[in-house]
Design a protein around this motif. Structure first.
Motif: not given
Length: 75
Positions: A43-49
């Motif tokens: 989820x954190x990586x999705x928000x980084x994108x």
């Protein structure tokens, strides 16, 4: 740029596999903790994108978790 998305999707798949394993392997919740960590990392990586990808990740997680648990308990 898309490497983070691929890693996020991979972490979601890992989280799903760990949830299924938790149903069949008595671990005292340790596997669930690792599953939650993989889900949070994805989820954190999705928000980084992007914010849109992050919100989509939240919706997918909200749908994915109950579906996986219901299906795995019926096996």
């Amino acid at each position: 740029m898309y490497g983070w998305l691929i890693l996020a999707i991979f972490l979601y798949v890992v989280a799903a596999m760990l949830l299924i394993a938790e149903v069949f392997i008595p671990s005292g919740g340790i596997i669930s903790i690792f599953s939650a960590a993989a889900l949070a990392g994805g989820l954190a990586l999705f928000f980084v994108h992007s914010t849109a990808a992050g919100i989509t990740g939240i919706v997918v997680a909200v749908i994915m978790i109950p579906v996986i648990l219901v299906v795995s308990y019926k096996l």
